[in-house]
Design an enzyme around this catalytic site. Sequence first.
Site, PDB file in Angstrom:
ATOM      1  N   ASP A  33       0.863  -1.192   0.000  1.00  0.00           N
ATOM      2  CA  ASP A  33       0.000   0.000   0.000  1.00  0.00           C
ATOM      3  C   ASP A  33       0.893   1.234   0.000  1.00  0.00           C
ATOM      4  O   ASP A  33       2.085   1.164   0.330  1.00  0.00           O
ATOM      5  CB  ASP A  33      -0.909   0.021   1.241  1.00  0.00           C
ATOM      6  CG  ASP A  33      -1.821   1.259   1.266  1.00  0.00           C
ATOM      7  OD1 ASP A  33      -2.473   1.526   0.235  1.00  0.00           O
ATOM      8  OD2 ASP A  33      -1.857   1.958   2.290  1.00  0.00           O
ATOM      9  N   SER A  34       0.291   2.380  -0.328  1.00  0.00           N
ATOM     10  CA  SER A  34       1.050   3.628  -0.283  1.00  0.00           C
ATOM     11  C   SER A  34       1.508   3.928   1.149  1.00  0.00           C
ATOM     12  O   SER A  34       2.461   4.668   1.333  1.00  0.00           O
ATOM     13  CB  SER A  34       0.176   4.775  -0.798  1.00  0.00           C
ATOM     14  OG  SER A  34      -0.959   4.918   0.031  1.00  0.00           O
ATOM     15  N   TYR A  65      -0.803   8.631  -2.364  1.00  0.00           N
ATOM     16  CA  TYR A  65      -0.716   8.475  -3.820  1.00  0.00           C
ATOM     17  C   TYR A  65      -1.916   9.114  -4.533  1.00  0.00           C
ATOM     18  O   TYR A  65      -1.883   9.319  -5.738  1.00  0.00           O
ATOM     19  CB  TYR A  65      -0.748   6.978  -4.179  1.00  0.00           C
ATOM     20  CG  TYR A  65       0.556   6.212  -4.052  1.00  0.00           C
ATOM     21  CD1 TYR A  65       1.660   6.714  -3.375  1.00  0.00           C
ATOM     22  CD2 TYR A  65       0.659   4.952  -4.632  1.00  0.00           C
ATOM     23  CE1 TYR A  65       2.831   5.976  -3.269  1.00  0.00           C
ATOM     24  CE2 TYR A  65       1.829   4.201  -4.536  1.00  0.00           C
ATOM     25  CZ  TYR A  65       2.910   4.718  -3.851  1.00  0.00           C
ATOM     26  OH  TYR A  65       4.057   3.975  -3.755  1.00  0.00           O
ATOM     27  N   GLY A  66      -2.975   9.386  -3.735  1.00  0.00           N
ATOM     28  CA  GLY A  66      -4.293   9.680  -4.302  1.00  0.00           C
ATOM     29  C   GLY A  66      -4.352  10.789  -5.335  1.00  0.00           C
ATOM     30  O   GLY A  66      -5.171  10.739  -6.244  1.00  0.00           O
ATOM     31  N   CYS A  96      -4.382  -1.460  -2.127  1.00  0.00           N
ATOM     32  CA  CYS A  96      -4.487  -0.025  -2.362  1.00  0.00           C
ATOM     33  C   CYS A  96      -5.350   0.169  -3.595  1.00  0.00           C
ATOM     34  O   CYS A  96      -5.032  -0.356  -4.666  1.00  0.00           O
ATOM     35  CB  CYS A  96      -3.081   0.540  -2.593  1.00  0.00           C
ATOM     36  SG  CYS A  96      -3.063   2.283  -3.030  1.00  0.00           S
ATOM     37  N   ASN A  97      -6.436   0.908  -3.435  1.00  0.00           N
ATOM     38  CA  ASN A  97      -7.337   1.122  -4.569  1.00  0.00           C
ATOM     39  C   ASN A  97      -6.701   2.001  -5.643  1.00  0.00           C
ATOM     40  O   ASN A  97      -6.916   1.803  -6.829  1.00  0.00           O
ATOM     41  CB  ASN A  97      -8.627   1.786  -4.082  1.00  0.00           C
ATOM     42  CG  ASN A  97      -9.466   0.849  -3.242  1.00  0.00           C
ATOM     43  OD1 ASN A  97     -10.394   0.218  -3.740  1.00  0.00           O
ATOM     44  ND2 ASN A  97      -9.153   0.720  -1.969  1.00  0.00           N
ATOM     45  N   GLU A 181      -2.554   9.299   7.182  1.00  0.00           N
ATOM     46  CA  GLU A 181      -1.083   9.248   7.163  1.00  0.00           C
ATOM     47  C   GLU A 181      -0.502  10.174   8.238  1.00  0.00           C
ATOM     48  O   GLU A 181       0.548   9.879   8.814  1.00  0.00           O
ATOM     49  CB  GLU A 181      -0.534   9.641   5.786  1.00  0.00           C
ATOM     50  CG  GLU A 181      -0.663   8.561   4.726  1.00  0.00           C
ATOM     51  CD  GLU A 181       0.135   7.298   5.040  1.00  0.00           C
ATOM     52  OE1 GLU A 181       1.328   7.394   5.352  1.00  0.00           O
ATOM     53  OE2 GLU A 181      -0.461   6.191   4.965  1.00  0.00           O
ATOM     54  N   CYS A 215     -10.932   3.078  -0.546  1.00  0.00           N
ATOM     55  CA  CYS A 215      -9.544   3.406  -0.211  1.00  0.00           C
ATOM     56  C   CYS A 215      -9.244   2.657   1.066  1.00  0.00           C
ATOM     57  O   CYS A 215     -10.013   2.736   2.039  1.00  0.00           O
ATOM     58  CB  CYS A 215      -9.369   4.908  -0.002  1.00  0.00           C
ATOM     59  SG  CYS A 215      -7.739   5.339   0.673  1.00  0.00           S
ATOM     60  N   HIS A 217      -7.266   3.151   3.325  1.00  0.00           N
ATOM     61  CA  HIS A 217      -7.029   3.981   4.508  1.00  0.00           C
ATOM     62  C   HIS A 217      -8.330   4.252   5.276  1.00  0.00           C
ATOM     63  O   HIS A 217      -8.295   4.579   6.464  1.00  0.00           O
ATOM     64  CB  HIS A 217      -6.432   5.339   4.124  1.00  0.00           C
ATOM     65  CG  HIS A 217      -4.961   5.323   3.834  1.00  0.00           C
ATOM     66  ND1 HIS A 217      -4.401   4.591   2.813  1.00  0.00           N
ATOM     67  CD2 HIS A 217      -3.923   5.973   4.436  1.00  0.00           C
ATOM     68  CE1 HIS A 217      -3.092   4.797   2.793  1.00  0.00           C
ATOM     69  NE2 HIS A 217      -2.769   5.630   3.771  1.00  0.00           N
TER      70      HIS A 217
HETATM   71  N1  DGL Z   1      -4.781   3.337   0.545  1.00  0.00           N
HETATM   72  C1  DGL Z   1      -4.809   3.780  -0.787  1.00  0.00           C
HETATM   73  C2  DGL Z   1      -6.062   3.446  -1.512  1.00  0.00           C
HETATM   74  O1  DGL Z   1      -6.663   2.437  -1.198  1.00  0.00           O
HETATM   75  C3  DGL Z   1      -4.146   5.054  -1.182  1.00  0.00           C
HETATM   76  C4  DGL Z   1      -4.369   6.267  -0.387  1.00  0.00           C
HETATM   77  C5  DGL Z   1      -3.402   7.328  -0.862  1.00  0.00           C
HETATM   78  O2  DGL Z   1      -2.199   7.058  -0.811  1.00  0.00           O
HETATM   79  O3  DGL Z   1      -3.858   8.391  -1.315  1.00  0.00           O
HETATM   80  O4  DGL Z   1      -6.457   4.126  -2.415  1.00  0.00           O
END
Ligand code: DGL
Length: 296
Positions: A33-34, A65-66, A96-97, A181, A215, A217
Site C-alpha cells: 500500500d502507499s 498516492y491519491g 491499495c485502490n 497518514e 480506499c 485507509h
Molecule cells: N490506501 C490507498 C487506496 O486504497 C491510497 C491512499 C493514498 O495514498 O492516497 O487508495
Amino acid sequence: MYARPGGVIFKSHSLFPHPTMLPSAPGPIGVFDSGYGGLTILRSLQQALPEADFLYLGDNARAPYGSRSFETVYRFTLEAVEYLFRQGCHLVILACNTASSKALRSIQQRNLPVLDPERRVLGVIRPTVEAVGAHSSGGHIGLVGTPGTVASRSYDIEIEKAYPGFTLASRACKLWAAIVEAREADSPGADYFVDADLKALFEKDPRIDSLILGCTHYPLLIDAIRRHIPPQVKILSQGDIVAASLVDYLRRHPEMDAKITRGATTRYLTTEEATAFSELATLFMGHPVRATKIEL
Ligand code: DGL
C-alpha cells in the site's frame, strides 16, 4: 536510466530483475500500500490465512498516492512490486485502490510477462465489485475514494459491467488518506472533512444503500464515517472481501498456493521512519509491530 517496454523511463536500480535473478523458493505473500491503509487488508488476510507468511510494504515516504498522476502511481507501484518479488514473494496483493486502479493492469499486461510470467499481482477493486451485489438491497451504491481512484472510473466501469441496473454515486475525498497518514484520524478536523464529503456524496444520491470505502485507509476513519451516514446504509468491508477472494483464488490455483511459505509470520517494511510506522501499526494490529525502513 533505461527504457522499459512502453517507453517509460525508470531508474536503473529497480530495473528488470531478470526471472533468473528472482528467488525461486517459496516465500511470503506480499501486501503493498502507499502507507498505512493496507494494514486494514492485511489484518483480514492474516485471519483468513493464519498459517501464511506475509511481507507488508508501506510506501509512507511517498504517500498519499491519491492525487498523483497515473504515470507516477504506476512507477512507484512497480518499484514496490519488484522489491517484493526480489524479497521472495510470488504473489503480491495491491492493498491499495489507487494502485489497483492506476497501475495493476499495466503491471499485469506489460511487466509481469517480462519480470516473471509465473508471478502474480492482484488488486482490490474486482473482488470488491463482485461482492457489491450481495450487499446492496436497492442497487444504489456510493463510493468514497481518492481523487485518483474516482477519476479512473474503475469502479464505474466494473459495476456497469457486473450490475447494469445499479447506479453509482462517487465522491473524491481529497484529504482523508492524508489525515490517516498524519495520524489525525480521531481529530475534530478529520470529523469535519468526513462530514463534508459524505454530505456531498449523499446529495448526489440520497437513496444510497451501500457504501464502498474505496480506499484502504478509510477503515481507520470508520467511527467518523458511521457518525455521518444514515444508519441503514451498509458499509462494505474491503478487508474481509479481499481475504475471501484470496482464499478462493488459492484454492483454484494450487500451484500458487504451494509457493507460499507457512510460518505464521509477518514482516513490516516502510519507506519512512520506522518508529512512527511501528507505533501506528502496533495500535491498529493490536500486537507489537516492529517495522524496518527500506528504500525503493
Ligand atoms: N490506501 C490507498 C487506496 O486504497 C491510497 C491512499 C493514498 O495514498 O492516497 O487508495
